[in-house]
Design a protein around this motif. Structure first.
Motif: not given
Length: 479
Positions: A438-450
């Motif tokens: 889940m953490a990997t998914g949230i971090g990946g999502t945030f990095s993708l938005v930036i």
């Protein structure tokens, strides 16, 4: 089995009627010459050149001793020659004619000359290769001996009365031949041979195409060859033609051989014919000539002897029909007796054969029944054992099936509890992994938005720059 009884009877009859009578043995091809009878030839070497397959060598024996040798032609059914030595004659005139069983049936167990009537039905193909008494009965010929009984002593004489030593001769010719040969041997040959036991005689016949009853060949010529194998040896030949009973021609052995088969040699080295004494030869020929002359003019010059001879001839002519009739009656009687005995023997053989066949069939039935019972008794323990083994194997199969079913039933709850017990472990152990994911998914999502915002801003910047460059006029570098 068929002839044992009759053969035993024949042997008993032969022993009782002819005590001491021995064999006339047919010599096989594996034996040299005439076996024990080679002693009747000079140097124990038989004549050469008689090589036809139908020439049969016979060593004629009596009292288990060889008496003379005979070469027999199964084609002509007469002897071609008989070899013998002179023995002081006896006055025994008894005739008992015999046959040689082994000429017709080499496989039979009879190794002796016997009466023809005694072996009818026991010897296969009797008469196929030799003459029988029936071949002479009713004909104008009688059985003329090549080796005359009148030149043999008593125990030798019996052996000469065999049909293997006889040729068909007319009564007058038979009488003159035996008379001539007897006188020549006794008066001309024996006195001029210094060693009497070295005088070898061959009496033979040359077959013709004339046959008695279409079977037995009538000789066209009778001949005698003599050899004195002594220091002062000599040899001589004599010939008598069938068409002239008074003829008796003397000639050398070599001349005689030319009248026989091509390549025939009667005596080894021609009995020293090239070295023989001329004086001896002349003396013998003179004696033969005297005998021949005496026979031509008669044995006596007296009228009484001639009249006696005439009376005997007339008596012979008168008695001949009665003798022939008597011979015919005897022949019919003998044939009738033979037929009766043969019929009785056939009946006994058939009845005995039927009884033996019945006993044999009964024995086969009993053996088959006992064999079947034995097989059933033997199979009972085997079948019982097989049933027990099958029952035991069935019981083991049932036990195996029950154990397998029990195992399968027991495997269901055990697996369920094992899985149920393992569920918390697997659930708790999965939480860190889930949180990490889940953490990997949230971090990946945030990095993708930036990254997306930066890319968007960079795009707008690039677009604005491009528009400015296109529409705003260029100024100085200072501007």
């Amino acid at each position: 089995r068929e002839w044992t009884m009759k053969t035993s009877i024949v042997f008993l009859l032969c022993i009782s009627v002819f005590p001491g009578f021995s064999q006339g043995r047919v010599v096989g091809e594996d034996e040299t010459g005439f076996a024990e009878c080679n002693i009747f030839f000079p140097g124990q070497v038989p004549p050469e050149g008689f090589t036809e397959p139908f020439h049969v060598k016979i060593c004629q024996q009596y009292n288990k001793e060889p008496r003379f040798a005979t070469l027999y032609s199964t084609k002509d059914k007469i002897p071609l020659y008989s070899a013998f030595k002179y023995t002081k004659p006896s006055q025994n005139k008894e005739e008992n004619w015999l046959v040689e069983p082994q000429i017709d049936d080499p496989e039979n167990d009879l190794h002796e000359m016997v009466h023809e009537a005694d072996i009818v039905g026991t010897v296969a193909n009797l008469g196929a290769n030799q003459a029988l008494t029936s071949d002479y009965v009713g004909s104008s010929y009688e059985r003329g001996q090549l080796n005359p009984s009148l030149l043999n002593k008593e125990d030798f004489q019996m052996a000469t009365y065999t049909l293997t030593n006889a040729v068909p001769l007319s009564p007058s010719l038979s009488k003159s031949w035996h008379r001539d040969i007897g006188r020549v041997v006794e008066q001309a040959l024996v006195p001029h041979c210094s060693k009497k036991d070295h005088l070898y005689l061959l009496a033979g016949a040359i077959p013709s195409s004339v046959r008695v009853k279409g079977k037995v060949s009538v000789p066209e010529t009778l001949w005698l060859a003599a050899c004195c194998d002594a220091p002062e040896g000599w040899s001589l030949g004599l010939v008598k033609k069938m068409n002239d009973e008074n003829s008796l021609a003397d000639l050398t052995v070599g001349e005689l051989e030319k009248q026989l088969l091509a390549g025939v040699h009667l005596f080894k080295g021609n009995c020293g014919e090239d070295k023989q004494s001329q004086e001896k030869t002349e003396a013998i020929l003179q004696a033969v000539s005297q005998i021949r002359s005496g026979e031509q003019v008669g044995t006596s010059d007296s009228q009484e002897a001639k009249d006696s001879g005439l009376v005997r001839k007339v008596a012979g002519i008168i008695a001949t029909p009665f003798i022939k009739l008597l011979e015919l009656l005897i022949y019919v009687f003998v044939e009738l007796v033979k037929f009766v005995f043969y019929f009785l023997w056939l009946v006994i053989k058939r009845v005995g054969g039927t009884v033996l066949d019945g006993v044999y069939s009964l024995w086969n039935g009993v053996v088959s029944y006992l064999k079947a019972i034995s097989m059933v008794l033997i199979s009972i323990p085997y079948d019982v054992g097989r049933v027990i083994v099958n029952i035991f194997l069935g019981f083991l199969q049932i036990v195996q099936d029950v154990a397998s079913l029990t195992y399968r039933i027991l495997c269901i709850p055990v697996g369920f509890f094992l899985h149920l017990a393992a569920f918390p472990y697997h659930s708790i152990c999965a939480i860190p992994s889930v949180l990490k994911d889940m953490a990997t998914g949230i971090g990946g999502t945030f990095s993708l938005v930036i990254d997306a915002t930066a890319a968007l801003l960079h795009g707008f910047y690039y677009l604005a720059g491009h528009i400015v460059k296109r529409f705003v006029p260029k100024g100085s570098s200072d501007d």
